[in-house]
Every structure is written in structure tokens, then in C-alpha cells.
Design a protein around this motif. Structure first.
Motif, PDB file in Angstrom:
ATOM      1  N   TYR A  58       0.812  -1.212   0.000  1.00 52.06           N
ATOM      2  CA  TYR A  58       0.000   0.000   0.000  1.00 52.06           C
ATOM      3  C   TYR A  58       0.850   1.269   0.000  1.00 52.06           C
ATOM      4  CZ  TYR A  58      -3.807  -3.139   1.096  1.00 52.06           C
ATOM      5  OH  TYR A  58      -4.707  -4.151   1.054  1.00 52.06           O
ATOM      6  N   VAL A  63       8.205   5.453   3.320  1.00 54.30           N
ATOM      7  CA  VAL A  63       9.298   4.880   4.116  1.00 54.30           C
ATOM      8  C   VAL A  63       9.463   3.389   3.816  1.00 54.30           C
ATOM      9  CG1 VAL A  63      10.126   4.435   6.446  1.00 54.30           C
ATOM     10  CG2 VAL A  63       8.822   6.498   5.968  1.00 54.30           C
ATOM     11  N   GLU A  94      21.144 -11.578   7.226  1.00 53.75           N
ATOM     12  CA  GLU A  94      20.082 -12.479   7.695  1.00 53.75           C
ATOM     13  C   GLU A  94      18.697 -11.843   7.605  1.00 53.75           C
ATOM     14  OE1 GLU A  94      20.728 -14.220  11.528  1.00 53.75           O
ATOM     15  OE2 GLU A  94      22.146 -15.673  10.738  1.00 53.75           O
ATOM     16  N   SER A  95      18.655 -10.522   7.421  1.00 54.50           N
ATOM     17  CA  SER A  95      17.374  -9.817   7.295  1.00 54.50           C
ATOM     18  C   SER A  95      16.942  -9.648   5.842  1.00 54.50           C
ATOM     19  CB  SER A  95      17.480  -8.430   7.937  1.00 54.50           C
ATOM     20  OG  SER A  95      18.023  -8.492   9.227  1.00 54.50           O
ATOM     21  N   SER A  98      13.417  -9.994   5.115  1.00 58.01           N
ATOM     22  CA  SER A  98      12.526  -9.251   6.012  1.00 58.01           C
ATOM     23  C   SER A  98      12.597  -7.750   5.799  1.00 58.01           C
ATOM     24  CB  SER A  98      12.879  -9.536   7.479  1.00 58.01           C
ATOM     25  OG  SER A  98      12.786 -10.905   7.761  1.00 58.01           O
ATOM     26  N   ASP A  99      13.577  -7.301   5.041  1.00 51.92           N
ATOM     27  CA  ASP A  99      13.716  -5.883   4.733  1.00 51.92           C
ATOM     28  C   ASP A  99      14.663  -5.762   3.537  1.00 51.92           C
ATOM     29  OD1 ASP A  99      13.329  -3.178   4.931  1.00 51.92           O
ATOM     30  OD2 ASP A  99      14.493  -2.898   6.765  1.00 51.92           O
ATOM     31  N   ASN A 122      10.349 -13.219   5.042  1.00 51.93           N
ATOM     32  CA  ASN A 122      10.622 -13.654   6.420  1.00 51.93           C
ATOM     33  C   ASN A 122      11.127 -15.083   6.556  1.00 51.93           C
ATOM     34  OD1 ASN A 122       9.840 -11.138   7.445  1.00 51.93           O
ATOM     35  ND2 ASN A 122       7.682 -11.734   7.353  1.00 51.93           N
TER      36      ASN A 122
ATOM     37  N   GLN B  70      13.399  14.310  10.499  1.00 53.81           N
ATOM     38  CA  GLN B  70      12.645  13.477   9.562  1.00 53.81           C
ATOM     39  C   GLN B  70      11.161  13.486   9.910  1.00 53.81           C
ATOM     40  OE1 GLN B  70      15.237   9.953   8.039  1.00 53.81           O
ATOM     41  NE2 GLN B  70      15.402   9.869  10.256  1.00 53.81           N
ATOM     42  N   GLN B  71      10.759  14.366  10.815  1.00 46.25           N
ATOM     43  CA  GLN B  71       9.389  14.371  11.340  1.00 46.25           C
ATOM     44  C   GLN B  71       8.585  15.554  10.830  1.00 46.25           C
ATOM     45  OE1 GLN B  71       8.098  12.008  13.500  1.00 46.25           O
ATOM     46  NE2 GLN B  71       9.967  10.841  13.266  1.00 46.25           N
ATOM     47  N   LEU B  77       8.860  19.936  18.117  1.00 47.90           N
ATOM     48  CA  LEU B  77      10.089  19.144  18.161  1.00 47.90           C
ATOM     49  C   LEU B  77      11.274  20.054  17.898  1.00 47.90           C
ATOM     50  CD1 LEU B  77       9.080  15.966  16.131  1.00 47.90           C
ATOM     51  CD2 LEU B  77       9.571  16.103  18.575  1.00 47.90           C
TER      52      LEU B  77
ATOM     53  N   ASN C  55      11.222   8.361  19.619  1.00 48.64           N
ATOM     54  CA  ASN C  55      11.947   9.518  19.090  1.00 48.64           C
ATOM     55  C   ASN C  55      11.090  10.778  19.110  1.00 48.64           C
ATOM     56  OD1 ASN C  55      10.260   8.613  16.992  1.00 48.64           O
ATOM     57  ND2 ASN C  55      11.610   9.477  15.429  1.00 48.64           N
ATOM     58  N   SER C  56       9.780  10.600  19.068  1.00 43.36           N
ATOM     59  CA  SER C  56       8.917  11.769  19.087  1.00 43.36           C
ATOM     60  C   SER C  56       7.549  11.360  19.563  1.00 43.36           C
ATOM     61  CB  SER C  56       8.802  12.372  17.681  1.00 43.36           C
ATOM     62  OG  SER C  56       7.658  13.202  17.626  1.00 43.36           O
ATOM     63  N   TYR C  58       5.129  13.026  19.534  1.00 43.79           N
ATOM     64  CA  TYR C  58       4.147  13.617  18.632  1.00 43.79           C
ATOM     65  C   TYR C  58       3.967  12.823  17.346  1.00 43.79           C
ATOM     66  CZ  TYR C  58       4.525  17.624  21.704  1.00 43.79           C
ATOM     67  OH  TYR C  58       4.528  18.426  22.796  1.00 43.79           O
ATOM     68  N   THR C  62       4.970   7.404  12.423  1.00 46.64           N
ATOM     69  CA  THR C  62       5.777   8.068  11.406  1.00 46.64           C
ATOM     70  C   THR C  62       7.214   7.530  11.469  1.00 46.64           C
ATOM     71  OG1 THR C  62       6.136   9.832  12.998  1.00 46.64           O
ATOM     72  CG2 THR C  62       4.373  10.173  11.383  1.00 46.64           C
ATOM     73  N   VAL C  63       8.119   8.168  10.688  1.00 45.00           N
ATOM     74  CA  VAL C  63       9.516   7.733  10.631  1.00 45.00           C
ATOM     75  C   VAL C  63      10.088   7.536  12.026  1.00 45.00           C
ATOM     76  CG1 VAL C  63      11.824   8.337   9.825  1.00 45.00           C
ATOM     77  CG2 VAL C  63       9.830   9.023   8.505  1.00 45.00           C
ATOM     78  N   GLY C  64      10.729   6.393  12.252  1.00 44.39           N
ATOM     79  CA  GLY C  64      11.330   6.122  13.547  1.00 44.39           C
ATOM     80  C   GLY C  64      10.454   5.242  14.434  1.00 44.39           C
ATOM     81  N   GLN C  70       5.821   2.674  10.553  1.00 38.63           N
ATOM     82  CA  GLN C  70       6.325   3.918   9.965  1.00 38.63           C
ATOM     83  C   GLN C  70       5.481   4.318   8.761  1.00 38.63           C
ATOM     84  OE1 GLN C  70      10.914   4.236  10.564  1.00 38.63           O
ATOM     85  NE2 GLN C  70      10.579   2.253   9.640  1.00 38.63           N
ATOM     86  N   GLN C  71       4.365   3.655   8.556  1.00 40.26           N
ATOM     87  CA  GLN C  71       3.552   3.844   7.343  1.00 40.26           C
ATOM     88  C   GLN C  71       2.263   4.596   7.629  1.00 40.26           C
ATOM     89  OE1 GLN C  71       4.410   2.732   4.187  1.00 40.26           O
ATOM     90  NE2 GLN C  71       6.392   2.091   4.969  1.00 40.26           N
ATOM     91  N   ASN C  76      -5.233  -1.184   6.772  1.00 42.35           N
ATOM     92  CA  ASN C  76      -4.807  -2.149   5.754  1.00 42.35           C
ATOM     93  C   ASN C  76      -3.481  -2.801   6.077  1.00 42.35           C
ATOM     94  OD1 ASN C  76      -6.988  -1.876   3.948  1.00 42.35           O
ATOM     95  ND2 ASN C  76      -6.126   0.042   3.167  1.00 42.35           N
ATOM     96  N   LEU C  77      -2.759  -2.236   7.051  1.00 44.45           N
ATOM     97  CA  LEU C  77      -1.482  -2.804   7.481  1.00 44.45           C
ATOM     98  C   LEU C  77      -1.603  -3.204   8.945  1.00 44.45           C
ATOM     99  CD1 LEU C  77       1.074  -0.298   5.926  1.00 44.45           C
ATOM    100  CD2 LEU C  77       0.725  -2.676   5.271  1.00 44.45           C
ATOM    101  N   ASN C  86       9.663 -10.481  12.932  1.00 43.88           N
ATOM    102  CA  ASN C  86      10.444 -10.758  11.724  1.00 43.88           C
ATOM    103  C   ASN C  86      11.941 -10.694  12.045  1.00 43.88           C
ATOM    104  OD1 ASN C  86      11.378  -8.085  11.672  1.00 43.88           O
ATOM    105  ND2 ASN C  86       9.864  -7.434  10.152  1.00 43.88           N
ATOM    106  N   ARG C  87      12.774 -10.864  11.019  1.00 43.98           N
ATOM    107  CA  ARG C  87      14.227 -10.913  11.205  1.00 43.98           C
ATOM    108  C   ARG C  87      14.918  -9.606  10.845  1.00 43.98           C
ATOM    109  NH1 ARG C  87      12.553 -15.796  10.068  1.00 43.98           N
ATOM    110  NH2 ARG C  87      13.329 -17.553  11.332  1.00 43.98           N
ATOM    111  N   ASN C  88      14.151  -8.569  10.650  1.00 40.72           N
ATOM    112  CA  ASN C  88      14.739  -7.261  10.413  1.00 40.72           C
ATOM    113  C   ASN C  88      15.532  -6.830  11.659  1.00 40.72           C
ATOM    114  OD1 ASN C  88      15.283  -4.833   9.236  1.00 40.72           O
ATOM    115  ND2 ASN C  88      13.265  -3.948   9.637  1.00 40.72           N
ATOM    116  N   THR C  89      16.643  -6.137  11.462  1.00 39.02           N
ATOM    117  CA  THR C  89      17.438  -5.626  12.585  1.00 39.02           C
ATOM    118  C   THR C  89      17.797  -4.170  12.310  1.00 39.02           C
ATOM    119  OG1 THR C  89      19.413  -6.503  11.509  1.00 39.02           O
ATOM    120  CG2 THR C  89      18.434  -7.849  13.258  1.00 39.02           C
TER     121      THR C  89
END
Lengths: 276, 276, 276
Positions: A58, A63, A94-95, A98-99, A122, B70-71, B77, C55-56, C58, C62-64, C70-71, C76-77, C86-89
Motif C-alpha cells: 500500500y 518509508v 540475515e534480514s 525481512s527488509d 521472512n 525526519q518528522q 520538536l 523519538n517523538s 508527537y 511516522t519515521v522512527g 512507519q507507514q 490495511n497494514l 520478523n528478522r529485520n534488525t
């Protein structure tokens, strides 16, 4: 660091290492990094250099869309994030399912061929090979003609909005299947695209009717100019419904013709890119 | 790991290493990381700790603007992402001209002076030195007065919206040119700014008429209060047209007076920060 | 690499290392990474695997906001960024109080218990232990029942919008305090929540009245269904005012009842997660 090697091919050739897995590599400048080596497919020596992972079908250039644009759909940014032809890197090996993943090998290794694995999101590394829904490689040394890697290829064929028309496609290279075949490739992209492409190729830098640029048509050579339905990655501007990694793989989710959508298997798999 | 060293200076002094390139360093807490050492400029021993890379001059405090926010442009902020004075890190050394970079040395090394290189975006590491459009360093040990690094300096002089007025600037330190001079510095910032600054300095934490805070005025000491035209980085709130790394370097792209824009060379170069 | 070990527990047990600090670990697949080992609390052997850093307050998904979405706030998500399973790091160990952190240990280590530290933002690693406003651990080996780590636990109890109702909470595990107690836990979450929870537990996957899913209620077991006021992390959709890590810890900043807000100490601390 067990070996000082520039690529998995070098580890295979110089040290006889035949086990798939994670190895340290070094860039020409001496930066160390870890990645996955496929030491068995078609002789082995394949270095994983990148993966394209759709975090949200979507998201429209939001981001996480590093392989197109994270700055929104913007004609003022025709290259988007520009990661197909810069030295930016992200993610850990390894990710990779997943990303997004891009390591220094992407721009640093001098290679001849590519191998591509479509692995369901994943999945853990130890099962990538068996879980892949499609695996293939090239074997005609085509990268030699384009600077030895995709970084250089995409300098010659920029992934940029409005850089040319549908006929200005980059190279279409024949592939050898390691898992899957022409018929299964066709099915992965959905039922309605029979006349849109020929399976059995990997094509670089496709351009669609709306002048959007895509980076890779995995497994196929476009015939028509609706390549947003079966090519991935992109520049920074597309038709408003399409910006993202899989620009229009999800056509039916927008309430339109289901036949133009790719299969769920395809849109929910990461695309892993290897060099040799 | 060839050496266990806290900085490039230590590798130079203790091991006599004189080759520019990538080395492993360690933080006081024992975390290892790789960065670039300049072992030759003015005696050598310079550690690359950060780079400021504008990914999109059109982005107004959007994704990728880690050195401001990035906000979005948000007075709630005032510090933005806060990266000038926190321990967050990002990027890899070879990507320093293709994306933002900040390594643990930024907050961890105890240094005396800074060196700054303005390198055109996407240049490979082996050519940074020769490709730079401006290179200079300080040599009066000023960092000793401010806690030994920029992390501590910016604790004393926060890069924060509404922290003070134009007269509350941080230190302006005289520089020694390694490539370029006062005249070329002036030209890089564009024709109309003759009375706005004095070249031959690096200035920290400038504040403009609208109370926006900028981190670094590279190569110059402001006279006036329109520092958004020649100072980089920032807090989380600016005049709406200005939020970003180079807050108003692109004034003319907004259809206004071209003379207030910096040169294309400047806005399309990454700013590399070194300590010694 | 001094040791080849899968966890801090292994370094403690096999090598008798008792010093808190940074060590290299390896995943089952052989990927190396650095993290912090707490070698002293309650016998030691605790591996830092993640931190949740706001990080915020507010930012609304959002980002972070990697531990929710972050979407943007998007039904829908329902899984948001999906990082709980997941295996994201992301991040580096020394930055764990300045930004989000997740290392491969999160999904790779087979553990029995968790330890949690709430450390004020931006504190340096050498002071985390003493600076923490709350520290506790479990000791009933509960992770054995849920796959050995949070990655597997959250596969069983997805952090997903609309996955169930308030009564479908995941496990609530009793805790042993290392710094703080039930009374101080209650105070950290603010004055008005007396009947909302019982302190002395850590709870996984809470669901609120609006069907939003939260990952961890740190230090407490919910009684009511307003868990957005004291549970962190989340899926991709919440009541519009709430999306984020601390979904509604800042209720009063929105101009509503101050009593529903958590303390400033709490919202301005990172939550560090350890395994043993």
C-alpha cells in the motif's frame, strides 16, 4: 576473519570452501562486511549483494521504498532514492527476506553473471534455497559488457523517470532455470499477461507507457509497454497509483481488473540478487 | 583486527601507519567500527566521524534528513532528530558521500581540531581527497574548550529552534585551507552574499532571523542573520520553505532571487567531518 | 573475535567472563554482531537484544516508529512494520538509548527469561545500570513455553490490529525487581491508573477497547482494556490519536485528562530488552 576475499567466487576458487552460508568479504578499499555465499548452484561462487523486499504494497514511495523513492511520488526527483546506482548500503544479510538489503559488493565486485532467487518474505536463511518460488541465473557473462556489476549497468541505463520511451529498454539476457521454468514464471505474474512478455529472460531498465522507469523485469522480457505489472524497483515518479517497488503488481487491490495483478506468491516474496 | 585504537591519530602515533584508508577503531566501551583515516593532511591522523548528505533538496524535513528532522517541520520538536548531540549512528564509511554517515567516533573520540571536506555526491572513497571542492582544518585546539568533540560542543550550544537569537551564535574558529581559499569559499555560496559572512572560519550553532538553529557554517563566519543561506544541519523547525539540511541554499528553485542560492557544486556535495 | 558464542550466558558459563560490556556474538548461521552483556544481575548472563526508543511522542506511526508502524495509521497494514516477529534488525548497541535497537539475538537466541531496563534517553552505556528508573527480570523460564524468544512468542500472539478482543491477552509473567518495586512501577505510569493494572508482572500482546494490539506491558498486568496508557509497541492501526510506541502515554499533551498520562520519566526512557 578467516579469509580476505573480494567475492564468494574467490573463496570458492582460492580456498575450496563449498558450504553455503555467511562469510566475511572485503571491498577494494578494505571495508569488511558479511554476506551469504551460494557455493553450489551451477558450480557455486555466487555472492548475495542485494534484496528487494516490499514492506507494504500500500505504500506509494513511502518509508521503506529504498529501491524506488521514500520521498513520495515526485517528478522533481526523477531518480528517486537513486540506490540502483549509488554506494549507499542498508540492512544485514540475515534480514534479506525481512527488509531491503544492499551490501558493498553491489558496487564493488567485478562480476560476469547474476543469479536471482524469489524467496517468500521472512524465511530464515537456512531455508532460502528450498523455499524459493523461482531461482535462475545467467551464464553468458553479460555483465562484462556493462562494467562488471549492476551499479555500473544502471549508470549506463539510469532508472530515471522520463529518460526515454518504452523502446529504450536496457539489455534482456537469457536465463537458465534452477527452480521453476517458463510456464511457472508466467503463472507467477498472473493470468492476463500472456502477450505482455516472454519468459526466460532477465531484463534491465524497462520504461512504461507513462515514462516511468523500472530496474528489473525478473524472469521475463517485455513485449508491451505495461511493464509496471511485472517489473520491479524504479525511479522517483510513476503514475500516481503505481509508485513503489512492485509498481502495479496489485492492480486488483485497487478494485480493478484482477487479471492484471501478479500472484500473491510473487508480491510476498523478496527478490535476492547474486553476482558471480 | 590489526590494531586496537580509539582514533586514527593513535594509529598514526603508535603504529606509524601513514596510508589513507579504512581502519577498525574501538570506542571506550569496546565497540568496534570501521572508518576512513586521512593520514597525510597537515601531519595526518584525522578520523572521519560523520557526513552530511542532502538526499533531496526538495525534501523539507522528510525521510533522510537525519541532521535536522525526519518528522516534518514541527515547532513541538525543537531539536528535530537530535543527532548532533546524541549517540545515534547511521551509515557505512564507503557510503559517506551517498548518504548520511555518523559513527561512534562522533561522540566517543576526545579530539582537539576538526577537518572538513566537501566532496561531490557519490564519489568513491579513493577519490574523495582529489575530488573535494573545499578542504580545510582548524589548528588552534578549540575542541578542548568544548568537551573534545562536536557531541559535547552541541550539548553546550544546542541545535534547537527558539534557543536564542541571532546574536547567540556558538564559536567561530579560524581555518587553514588545504584546498580552496577565501575567495573560492565565497563563490561556492553564490554571488549575493558578500556582506553576509566572512570566509576563513568554521562557525557552530548559528541562529537566523526566524529563530531557526543551524549546526555548522562551513568555511564562514556569519555577519548577518540570514544564515539559512550558507549554514547546514538544523533543529526541527524553520521557516516553512527552509526545513532541511541546506535550509535555504536553493532559494531560487522556489522561484525567487537566484543570487541567494548557493552554487550547485555546494548543494550537490556531501560535507565530511573529521576529528584529530 | 575473542569468543565464538551464541549468547552472553554462554560467555559467562564457558569462559567465566563476569565483566559487563560489549562482546561479539554469533548467530546459528554464523553472522557476527556486537551487543551488551549484563554479567551481574541475578547471576548474570543477560544478552541485550532490543530497545524501544520513542523519538517523538508527537509522531503518530511516522519515521522512527519501527516497533509499531512507519507507514501511518493504516487498518490495511494490521501488523504495521512487523518487527516484533520478523528478522529485520536495526541500530548499534551503544545507540540503544538514543534510537531503536534490534540485533539478531532477538530471533536467534534460545532463552528462558527476560530482563527489562528502563533507561533515560541518551544515557551512555557505562551508566545504563545505575541510571535505570526501573529494572526487573522473570525467573520462571516462561520463554521455554513460547519458542525460546520474543520472536517466536509474538508468532503465537501476533501484534496485529483486530486479531482479537481485550480478553485475548498473551501471557502475564510475574517479575522480580532489581531496581524499583510495585509502588514505584505504579507511580511511573501516573496517578489515575490504580484500577487499570496490577504491578509486578510483564504482559505480552495486550489488546485495547478499540482492538489495537500492543506488544509489552512492562511491569504490569492489565485489568482493564485501556492498555494504550501503559503498554508499548504495537501493530499498524490504533485509534487516530494513539498510533506510536507509547500509544497514549501522552494523553494530557492532547489537552485531555492529565491523570491518564504516564510520567515524564517513563515516556523519556528507552526500554531495553534482555534474554537469558
Amino acid at each position: 576473519f578467516k579469509y580476505i576475499a573480494w567475492s564468494c567466487k574467490e573463496i570458492l576458487d582460492n580456498h575450496g570452501e563449498r558450504e553455503d552460508g555467511i562469510y566475511y568479504l572485503t571491498t577494494a578499499n578494505g571495508m569488511k562486511y558479511q554476506t551469504f555465499c551460494d557455493m553450489n548452484t551451477a558450480g557455486g561462487g555466487w555472492t548475495l549483494v542485494a534484496s528487494v523486499h516490499e514492506n507494504s504494497i500500500y505504500g506509494r514511495c513511502t518509508v521503506g521504498d529504498r529501491w524506488s523513492s521514500q520521498q513520495g511520488n515526485n517528478p522533481n526527483l526523477p531518480d528517486g532514492d537513486g540506490n540502483w546506482s549509488n554506494r549507499n548500503t542498508f540492512g544485514l544479510v540475515e534480514s534479506a527476506t525481512s527488509d531491503d538489503y544492499k551490501n558493498p559488493g553491489y558496487y564493488d565486485i567485478a562480476a560476469k553473471d547474476v543469479s536471482v532467487w524469489h524467496v517468500p518474505n521472512n524465511f530464515p536463511m537456512e531455508h532460502w534455497n528450498l523455499a524459493a518460488i523461482l531461482r535462475y541465473h545467467t551464464e553468458n557473462n553479460f555483465l562484462r559488457l556493462y562494467g562488471g556489476n549492476l551499479f555500473n549497468l544502471f549508470k549506463q541505463f539510469p532508472v530515471r523517470y522520463n529518460i526515454g520511451s518504452c523502446s529504450n529498454r536496457g539489455p534482456a539476457i537469457p536465463i537458465v532455470y534452477d527452480h521453476g521454468n517458463r510456464e511457472s514464471t508466467r503463472n507467477l505474474y498472473g493470468p492476463k499477461k500472456k502477450d505482455e512478455f516472454d519468459p526466460g529472460f532477465i531484463t534491465f531498465r524497462a520504461i512504461n507507457n507513462e515514462l516511468g522507469a523500472m530496474a528489473i523485469c525478473s524472469g521475463v522480457k517485455p513485449r508491451g509497454c505495461n511493464s509496471e505489472h511485472y517489473c520491479i524497483g524504479g525511479g522517483g515518479y510513476f503514475h500516481p497509483d503505481q509508485c513503489g517497488y512492485f509498481p502495479s503488481f496489485d492492480w486488483d487491490r485497487l478494485g480493478r481488473d484482477q487479471g492484471w495483478s501478479a500472484s500473491k506468491e510473487m508480491t510476498e516474496s523478496a527478490v535476492l540478487l547474486f553476482y558471480r
